[in-house]
Design a protein around this motif. Structure first.
Motif, PDB file in Angstrom:
ATOM      1  N   HIS A  73       0.820  -1.217   0.000  1.00 55.41           N
ATOM      2  CA  HIS A  73       0.000   0.000   0.000  1.00 55.41           C
ATOM      3  C   HIS A  73       0.850   1.262   0.000  1.00 55.41           C
ATOM      4  N   VAL A  76       2.034   1.948  -3.536  1.00 51.59           N
ATOM      5  CA  VAL A  76       0.964   2.590  -4.307  1.00 51.59           C
ATOM      6  C   VAL A  76       0.943   4.091  -4.011  1.00 51.59           C
ATOM      7  N   HIS A  77       1.087   4.463  -2.749  1.00 54.70           N
ATOM      8  CA  HIS A  77       1.113   5.884  -2.404  1.00 54.70           C
ATOM      9  C   HIS A  77       2.289   6.593  -3.077  1.00 54.70           C
ATOM     10  N   THR A  81       1.493   1.593  -9.460  1.00 58.23           N
ATOM     11  CA  THR A  81       0.376   0.704  -9.191  1.00 58.23           C
ATOM     12  C   THR A  81       0.238  -0.336 -10.288  1.00 58.23           C
ATOM     13  N   LEU A 100     -13.741   5.039  -6.686  1.00 55.72           N
ATOM     14  CA  LEU A 100     -13.426   5.673  -5.399  1.00 55.72           C
ATOM     15  C   LEU A 100     -12.329   4.906  -4.668  1.00 55.72           C
ATOM     16  N   MET A 101     -12.432   3.556  -4.694  1.00 54.54           N
ATOM     17  CA  MET A 101     -11.409   2.740  -4.047  1.00 54.54           C
ATOM     18  C   MET A 101     -10.056   2.992  -4.692  1.00 54.54           C
ATOM     19  N   GLY A 102     -10.060   3.129  -6.011  1.00 52.43           N
ATOM     20  CA  GLY A 102      -8.810   3.412  -6.724  1.00 52.43           C
ATOM     21  C   GLY A 102      -8.179   4.709  -6.243  1.00 52.43           C
ATOM     22  N   GLY A 103      -9.033   5.667  -5.885  1.00 54.03           N
ATOM     23  CA  GLY A 103      -8.526   6.948  -5.397  1.00 54.03           C
ATOM     24  C   GLY A 103      -8.394   6.981  -3.890  1.00 54.03           C
ATOM     25  N   PHE A 104      -8.206   5.825  -3.287  1.00 48.93           N
ATOM     26  CA  PHE A 104      -8.178   5.717  -1.822  1.00 48.93           C
ATOM     27  C   PHE A 104      -7.151   6.662  -1.188  1.00 48.93           C
ATOM     28  N   SER A 105      -6.011   6.833  -1.857  1.00 47.35           N
ATOM     29  CA  SER A 105      -4.966   7.652  -1.230  1.00 47.35           C
ATOM     30  C   SER A 105      -5.151   9.140  -1.520  1.00 47.35           C
ATOM     31  N   GLN A 106      -6.122   9.487  -2.345  1.00 47.40           N
ATOM     32  CA  GLN A 106      -6.372  10.897  -2.651  1.00 47.40           C
ATOM     33  C   GLN A 106      -7.185  11.548  -1.534  1.00 47.40           C
ATOM     34  N   LYS A 107      -6.580  12.485  -0.831  1.00 47.67           N
ATOM     35  CA  LYS A 107      -7.274  13.094   0.304  1.00 47.67           C
ATOM     36  C   LYS A 107      -8.153  14.260  -0.150  1.00 47.67           C
ATOM     37  N   ARG A 149      -9.586   2.359 -12.576  1.00 46.07           N
ATOM     38  CA  ARG A 149      -9.405   2.305 -11.133  1.00 46.07           C
ATOM     39  C   ARG A 149      -7.932   2.507 -10.771  1.00 46.07           C
TER      40      ARG A 149
END
Lengths: 236, 290
Positions: A73, A76-77, A81, A100-107, A149
């Motif tokens: 993880h 990925v950050h 990916t 949305l899950m794909g953009g999990f690290s986007q705050k 994604r």
């Protein structure tokens, strides 16, 4: 300096050595392909780079950082990916939720919305089906969702594992077209494919993997013209 | 009137079972393990409640202390006992969970002895309308457990962490590729499950105030049964299974001929449902699309 630099990577499954020390690199802006038969170690290489399978020896450098022992993880950050083999989209979530899950690290919520809009623009089919449960999509649509994604994390380098697998010839062409576009838009690509002809045609450089070792390398055109590759992978 | 009373009783104890079953099912879905020590978290919460009540005398404070302590205990157990076994054979994890269960029971016995403690939370009396007479604790349990279940469903459906939980339960590897820290999500799951167990312990002691180190054993097994009936891994399934079991139990208790066989009847339902639907009521049959 190369964007991705793999040095003497070795992976064992129990006592069986799946990767016998492979070294290769991917430069920024390139499409690089690993071709090889079933069991050559292509997927193992991909999984090991991204941190899903531990390597026993060797280093993986990404963007100047050693990511060999970094958990998946965090890789990925850092901007790397993968679109995994078999797509592995979240079947129970909707298309929109998958993105949305794909953009999990986007705050940043506004950037997240913008990224989703960009994906919808690139793949209008996904926009049409955004509220549909992803498990009900066709194979081709699922592949687009898997790529979309992955793009949501804004990767510098995208690993694509067998993106043309199980798709009709028409869709295969479309997928390779998408890969070229992604590269032209600034994403570096490392591709693993069994479809050697089509992948070599779009590759800047390529490596041939056989039983866990790299046996050949060169530009896409060079390899496509090589007798060994023709005989083993291009059916001629 | 008696029918309504029985039904409300059943829904209420079903709510308690559902609270516990949720812990089993979420941990199974996300960490892919059967946490057989889950029932004993209830017991630990009960003792925490007991200790707080004899020192501070306040059941609400006791509930808060129990929830906090159980959450910390759940996270600690996961970190020390289960996390090192990630990727080990399911049997090794199962045996470890059973070991943790005995460890918790024995520790409680060493500290508090074998004699049951009385934990009288509050005598709230009965709610009476005409011939209808329902103890208040039944209503409190019913309302609280349903509110908690709705809140949990909303949490899983609408929050980022909740969606990450769904993603991890469906495909751990793919979830990692999204940048989700799987270990973190597993920790949160254990925390939520343990908090729910603490609530369940509070509800159970409200109904029957006797506390011993095996408090969580039978309800744990019943709730596990409920989770399997509903479809292990499924959150709505655990809720349905728990409520179904509670209602069946309440009805069975009311019929003198079959009342002694209540436990047997509940497990029989498990067998029958698994014969008809091996994945449980809401369990999913995975289809692969190529």
């Amino acid at each position: 300096m190369a964007l991705l630099e793999v040095k003497d990577l070795q992976v064992y499954y129990g006592v069986i050595q799946a990767l016998k020390g492979i070294s290769f690199e991917v430069n920024e802006g390139e499409i690089v392909t690993l071709i090889g038969a079933n069991g050559a170690g292509k997927t193992t290489t991909m999984q090991s780079i991204i941190g899903l399978i531990p390597s026993s020896h060797g280093t993986v450098m990404f963007d100047g950082q050693d990511i060999t022992k970094v958990p998946c993880h965090k890789i990925v950050h850092a901007g790397l990916t993968q679109v995994p083999e078999g797509r592995r989209i979240f079947q129970e979530l909707t298309v929109y939720e998958n993105l949305l899950m794909g953009g999990f690290s986007q705050k940043d919520q506004t950037l997240l919305k913008k990224d989703i809009e960009n994906i919808y623009e690139r793949f209008p089919r996904l926009a049409e089906r955004k509220n549909q449960i992803a498990g009900t999509l066709s194979g081709g649509e699922q592949q687009m969702l898997a790529i979309g994604r992955a793009m949501m994390s804004r990767p510098k380098l995208l690993l694509l594992d067998e993106p043309s697998m199980g798709l009709s010839p028409l869709l295969v062409d479309q997928v390779f077209e998408i890969i070229k576009q992604l590269r032209d838009d600034g994403t570096t690509i490392l591709l693993v494919e069994q479809n050697a002809g089509k992948s070599l045609a779009i590759s800047d450089r390529a490596y041939v993997l056989e039983l866990g070792e790299i046996v050949l390398s060169g530009t896409g055109a060079e390899l496509a013209a090589s007798d060994e590759v023709k005989k083993a992978y291009l059916g001629g | 009137m008696e029918i309504i009373e029985t039904l409300i009783n059943g829904l209420s104890s079903g709510g308690t079972y559902a609270m516990i079953a949720l812990g089993y099912t979420m941990v199974y879905g996300i960490a892919k393990m059967l946490n057989f020590a889950h029932g004993d978290i209830i017991m630990v919460g009960g003792y925490m409640l007991y200790v707080t009540m004899i020192t501070a005398g306040n059941p609400m404070l006791g509930l808060i202390a129990a929830v906090i302590f159980c959450v910390l205990l759940g996270i600690t157990v996961e970190k020390i006992a289960y996390k090192p076994l990630r990727g080990a054979s399911p049997l090794a994890v199962l045996i470890t969970a059973i070991g943790v269960s005995y460890l918790l029971q024995s520790t409680a016995q060493m500290i508090f002895g074998t004699a049951p403690k009385m934990v009288i939370i509050a005598d709230m009396g009965n709610f009476e309308v005409g011939a209808l007479k329902i103890p208040y604790y039944t209503i409190v349990t019913l309302v609280c457990s349903f509110v908690i279940m709705i809140a949990l469903t909303m949490f899983v459906k609408t929050t980022k962490i909740g969606r990450a939980m769904v993603a991890v339960s469906e495909d751990r590897g793919a979830a990692q590729l999204m940048g989700i820290n799987v270990n973190g999500i597993i920790m949160i799951t254990f925390a939520i499950g343990s908090a729910l167990a603490a609530f369940a312990g509070f509800f159970m002691l409200m109904k029957a105030p006797s506390l011993s180190n095996t408090l969580g054993a039978m309800p744990g097994i019943k709730a596990f049964t409920a989770a399997v009936i509903g479809g292990i891994g499924s959150i709505p399934g655990a809720m349905c299974g728990g409520i179904l079991l509670g209602v069946v139990e309440a009805i069975s208790f009311k019929i003198p001929v079959i009342a002694p066989y209540t436990d047997a009847i509940e497990f029989m339902i498990l067998i029958l449902i698994l014969l008809v639907r091996p994945t449980g009521i809401m369990g999913k049959v995975r289809r692969e699309k190529v």
